[in-house]
Design a protein around this motif. Structure first.
Motif, PDB file in Angstrom:
ATOM      1  N   LEU A 136       0.824  -1.200   0.000  1.00  0.00           N
ATOM      2  CA  LEU A 136       0.000   0.000   0.000  1.00  0.00           C
ATOM      3  C   LEU A 136       0.863   1.257   0.000  1.00  0.00           C
ATOM      4  O   LEU A 136       0.617   2.199  -0.764  1.00  0.00           O
ATOM      5  CB  LEU A 136      -0.933  -0.014   1.213  1.00  0.00           C
ATOM      6  N   LEU A 137       1.899   1.275   0.830  1.00  0.00           N
ATOM      7  CA  LEU A 137       2.813   2.417   0.845  1.00  0.00           C
ATOM      8  C   LEU A 137       3.511   2.566  -0.497  1.00  0.00           C
ATOM      9  O   LEU A 137       3.733   3.684  -0.975  1.00  0.00           O
ATOM     10  CB  LEU A 137       3.853   2.237   1.949  1.00  0.00           C
ATOM     11  N   ASN A 138       3.848   1.447  -1.113  1.00  0.00           N
ATOM     12  CA  ASN A 138       4.516   1.477  -2.411  1.00  0.00           C
ATOM     13  C   ASN A 138       3.656   2.173  -3.453  1.00  0.00           C
ATOM     14  O   ASN A 138       4.131   3.077  -4.163  1.00  0.00           O
ATOM     15  CB  ASN A 138       4.828   0.038  -2.848  1.00  0.00           C
ATOM     16  N   GLN A 173      -8.133   6.201  -5.634  1.00  0.00           N
ATOM     17  CA  GLN A 173      -8.945   5.284  -4.833  1.00  0.00           C
ATOM     18  C   GLN A 173      -8.975   3.884  -5.438  1.00  0.00           C
ATOM     19  O   GLN A 173      -8.812   2.884  -4.732  1.00  0.00           O
ATOM     20  CB  GLN A 173     -10.352   5.829  -4.690  1.00  0.00           C
ATOM     21  N   HIS A 174      -9.187   3.790  -6.748  1.00  0.00           N
ATOM     22  CA  HIS A 174      -9.219   2.476  -7.387  1.00  0.00           C
ATOM     23  C   HIS A 174      -7.874   1.763  -7.247  1.00  0.00           C
ATOM     24  O   HIS A 174      -7.826   0.546  -7.036  1.00  0.00           O
ATOM     25  CB  HIS A 174      -9.598   2.606  -8.863  1.00  0.00           C
ATOM     26  N   SER A 175      -6.785   2.507  -7.357  1.00  0.00           N
ATOM     27  CA  SER A 175      -5.449   1.905  -7.232  1.00  0.00           C
ATOM     28  C   SER A 175      -5.243   1.334  -5.839  1.00  0.00           C
ATOM     29  O   SER A 175      -4.685   0.239  -5.681  1.00  0.00           O
ATOM     30  CB  SER A 175      -4.369   2.943  -7.538  1.00  0.00           C
ATOM     31  N   THR A 200      -5.369  -3.359  -1.821  1.00  0.00           N
ATOM     32  CA  THR A 200      -5.901  -3.842  -0.542  1.00  0.00           C
ATOM     33  C   THR A 200      -6.992  -4.890  -0.700  1.00  0.00           C
ATOM     34  O   THR A 200      -7.149  -5.746   0.174  1.00  0.00           O
ATOM     35  CB  THR A 200      -6.463  -2.671   0.293  1.00  0.00           C
ATOM     36  N   ASP A 201      -7.766  -4.835  -1.790  1.00  0.00           N
ATOM     37  CA  ASP A 201      -8.911  -5.735  -1.951  1.00  0.00           C
ATOM     38  C   ASP A 201      -8.884  -6.509  -3.261  1.00  0.00           C
ATOM     39  O   ASP A 201      -9.850  -7.179  -3.593  1.00  0.00           O
ATOM     40  CB  ASP A 201     -10.217  -4.950  -1.856  1.00  0.00           C
ATOM     41  N   ASN A 202      -7.770  -6.381  -3.996  1.00  0.00           N
ATOM     42  CA  ASN A 202      -7.610  -7.078  -5.284  1.00  0.00           C
ATOM     43  C   ASN A 202      -8.691  -6.690  -6.281  1.00  0.00           C
ATOM     44  O   ASN A 202      -9.100  -7.502  -7.124  1.00  0.00           O
ATOM     45  CB  ASN A 202      -7.594  -8.600  -5.090  1.00  0.00           C
ATOM     46  N   ASN A 203      -9.164  -5.451  -6.223  1.00  0.00           N
ATOM     47  CA  ASN A 203     -10.103  -4.970  -7.228  1.00  0.00           C
ATOM     48  C   ASN A 203      -9.420  -4.898  -8.587  1.00  0.00           C
ATOM     49  O   ASN A 203      -8.197  -4.828  -8.683  1.00  0.00           O
ATOM     50  CB  ASN A 203     -10.656  -3.599  -6.833  1.00  0.00           C
ATOM     51  N   SER A 204     -10.213  -4.873  -9.635  1.00  0.00           N
ATOM     52  CA  SER A 204      -9.686  -4.952 -10.989  1.00  0.00           C
ATOM     53  C   SER A 204      -8.831  -3.752 -11.364  1.00  0.00           C
ATOM     54  O   SER A 204      -9.187  -2.593 -11.088  1.00  0.00           O
ATOM     55  CB  SER A 204     -10.841  -5.071 -11.988  1.00  0.00           C
ATOM     56  N   ILE A 205      -7.708  -4.017 -12.035  1.00  0.00           N
ATOM     57  CA  ILE A 205      -6.861  -2.951 -12.573  1.00  0.00           C
ATOM     58  C   ILE A 205      -7.562  -2.263 -13.743  1.00  0.00           C
ATOM     59  O   ILE A 205      -7.207  -1.152 -14.131  1.00  0.00           O
ATOM     60  CB  ILE A 205      -5.488  -3.517 -12.995  1.00  0.00           C
ATOM     61  N   GLY A 206      -8.585  -2.901 -14.287  1.00  0.00           N
ATOM     62  CA  GLY A 206      -9.322  -2.308 -15.393  1.00  0.00           C
ATOM     63  C   GLY A 206      -9.951  -0.966 -15.054  1.00  0.00           C
ATOM     64  O   GLY A 206     -10.275  -0.186 -15.949  1.00  0.00           O
ATOM     65  N   TYR A 207     -10.141  -0.688 -13.759  1.00  0.00           N
ATOM     66  CA  TYR A 207     -10.721   0.595 -13.356  1.00  0.00           C
ATOM     67  C   TYR A 207      -9.731   1.750 -13.488  1.00  0.00           C
ATOM     68  O   TYR A 207     -10.115   2.910 -13.323  1.00  0.00           O
ATOM     69  CB  TYR A 207     -11.211   0.526 -11.909  1.00  0.00           C
ATOM     70  N   ILE A 208      -8.455   1.449 -13.741  1.00  0.00           N
ATOM     71  CA  ILE A 208      -7.443   2.500 -13.855  1.00  0.00           C
ATOM     72  C   ILE A 208      -7.512   3.097 -15.247  1.00  0.00           C
ATOM     73  O   ILE A 208      -7.104   2.487 -16.234  1.00  0.00           O
ATOM     74  CB  ILE A 208      -6.031   1.950 -13.569  1.00  0.00           C
ATOM     75  N   ASN A 209      -8.020   4.314 -15.338  1.00  0.00           N
ATOM     76  CA  ASN A 209      -8.224   4.996 -16.609  1.00  0.00           C
ATOM     77  C   ASN A 209      -7.843   6.453 -16.436  1.00  0.00           C
ATOM     78  O   ASN A 209      -8.596   7.242 -15.877  1.00  0.00           O
ATOM     79  CB  ASN A 209      -9.688   4.862 -17.049  1.00  0.00           C
ATOM     80  N   LEU A 210      -6.636   6.797 -16.908  1.00  0.00           N
ATOM     81  CA  LEU A 210      -6.098   8.138 -16.666  1.00  0.00           C
ATOM     82  C   LEU A 210      -6.251   9.094 -17.839  1.00  0.00           C
ATOM     83  O   LEU A 210      -6.198  10.299 -17.659  1.00  0.00           O
ATOM     84  CB  LEU A 210      -4.607   8.045 -16.307  1.00  0.00           C
ATOM     85  N   GLY A 211      -6.348   8.565 -19.046  1.00  0.00           N
ATOM     86  CA  GLY A 211      -6.317   9.454 -20.195  1.00  0.00           C
ATOM     87  C   GLY A 211      -4.890   9.705 -20.651  1.00  0.00           C
ATOM     88  O   GLY A 211      -4.599   9.731 -21.846  1.00  0.00           O
ATOM     89  N   ASP A 212      -3.970   9.902 -19.704  1.00  0.00           N
ATOM     90  CA  ASP A 212      -2.540  10.030 -19.993  1.00  0.00           C
ATOM     91  C   ASP A 212      -1.983   8.613 -20.153  1.00  0.00           C
ATOM     92  O   ASP A 212      -1.803   7.885 -19.178  1.00  0.00           O
ATOM     93  CB  ASP A 212      -1.835  10.757 -18.843  1.00  0.00           C
ATOM     94  N   GLU A 266       1.361  -1.128 -14.745  1.00  0.00           N
ATOM     95  CA  GLU A 266       2.482  -2.058 -14.612  1.00  0.00           C
ATOM     96  C   GLU A 266       2.877  -2.228 -13.149  1.00  0.00           C
ATOM     97  O   GLU A 266       3.185  -3.333 -12.702  1.00  0.00           O
ATOM     98  CB  GLU A 266       3.679  -1.565 -15.431  1.00  0.00           C
ATOM     99  N   ARG A 267       2.871  -1.128 -12.390  1.00  0.00           N
ATOM    100  CA  ARG A 267       3.212  -1.226 -10.974  1.00  0.00           C
ATOM    101  C   ARG A 267       2.145  -2.054 -10.234  1.00  0.00           C
ATOM    102  O   ARG A 267       2.478  -2.873  -9.374  1.00  0.00           O
ATOM    103  CB  ARG A 267       3.334   0.171 -10.359  1.00  0.00           C
ATOM    104  N   LEU A 268       0.880  -1.848 -10.569  1.00  0.00           N
ATOM    105  CA  LEU A 268      -0.196  -2.610  -9.913  1.00  0.00           C
ATOM    106  C   LEU A 268      -0.125  -4.100 -10.269  1.00  0.00           C
ATOM    107  O   LEU A 268      -0.386  -4.956  -9.422  1.00  0.00           O
ATOM    108  CB  LEU A 268      -1.556  -2.037 -10.301  1.00  0.00           C
TER     109      LEU A 268
END
Length: 289
Positions: free
Chosen positions: A134-136, A153-155, A160-172, A181-183
């Motif tokens: 989490l600190l990482n 929040q999604h990250s 913490t809860d193994n939620n999907s990385i698919g929610y990570i959507n930055l536009g950048d 990649e880090r997740l």
């Protein structure tokens, strides 16, 4: 219902940021508490907690000017074990003259998707997270200067809860790729082929829910023959839950196309995008809501 965005946006309350470096005789707020150099009180979360943020009253009782830092990774531990522990995602640096008191206001991000939300009368204790992963991710997002609160929040919930990385959507795309990649490295999840557009809401029962709206991403495959594909979506039991009324024709060789699906109102779980060409399965890609 109110979205998490209202929880994370913090009003500017006249907090002045000091102009000294961390190394310039600065100590953490936690060390100052342990050394009896400050007195700290924490008001109840209050009815406006999701709008104004987490509040900490700090009084300097050392008799000298103090240079303090509340570091990223500071956690707010609820007295009610059924509520979520909250974490800060940035450094708060401030100075206090002898006898001076100041209220520090910080955004807080939830670290236990499965637990309840904070209530008006919720109270907390300060601490520092000991969760290395989490600190990482909190420090990594800070290094990338990621400020999108939904992404933060999604990250955190990915870790913490193994939620999907698919929610990570930055536009950048560069920052998004680095964060994903880090997740992947921290969670062991596979790199998702898709992005999920979703909102986070609080229910009257003080629970968080993620409401997915669309799933989209690039799909590709190789075929030695020209194709005429029919697409469906199956749930985890293999039941077809949606059929694309249109067919897709493609040449032989490498075929790539952009896929977008409306999933608003679908139940959480794993699903599979499946395309068949004349009865032969040529695409089977998983996504998660």
């Amino acid at each position: 219902m109110k979205t998490l965005i209202n929880f994370c946006v913090i009003a500017v309350l006249g907090i002045a940021f000091a102009s000294f470096s961390f190394a310039d005789n600065t100590i953490t707020l936690q060390d100052a508490i342990a050394q009896n150099k400050v007195q700290v009180t924490m008001p109840e979360f209050g009815p406006d907690g999701y709008d104004t943020g987490l509040r900490v009253n700090v009084k300097n009782v050392s008799g000298k000017t103090l240079k303090l830092i509340m570091p990223k990774g500071t956690i707010f531990i609820p007295d009610d074990e059924g509520e979520q522990t909250l974490i800060t995602n940035g450094d708060e640096v401030f100075a206090l003259n002898a006898g001076q008191q100041k209220q520090i206001v910080r955004p807080g991000f939830c670290t236990e998707y499965h637990d309840g939300c904070s209530g008006d009368e919720s109270t907390f204790k300060l601490g520092l997270s000991k969760n290395d992963k989490l600190l990482n991710i909190v420090k990594f997002m800070d290094s990338l200067k990621i400020t999108d609160q939904s992404v933060v929040q999604h990250s955190i919930w990915c870790v913490t809860d193994n939620n999907s990385i698919g929610y990570i959507n930055l536009g950048d795309t560069i920052k998004e790729r680095k964060l994903r990649e880090r997740l992947v490295s921290l969670t062991g999840q596979n790199m998702p082929w898709y992005e999920t557009d979703a909102v986070i809401e609080r229910t009257p029962e003080r629970e968080f829910v993620i409401l997915s709206k669309t799933v989209e991403g690039e799909l590709s495959f190789y075929s030695k023959d020209a194709v005429n594909m029919q697409g469906v979506v199956k749930d985890s039991t293999g039941k077809v839950v949606w059929t694309n009324p249109n067919t897709i024709a493609g040449p032989r060789g490498n075929v790539t196309f952009w896929y977008k699906l409306t999933v608003e109102g679908w139940e959480p779980g794993k699903y599979y995008v499946v395309y068949n060409d004349r009865g032969k399965e040529i695409i089977n890609q998983e996504f998660e809501l």
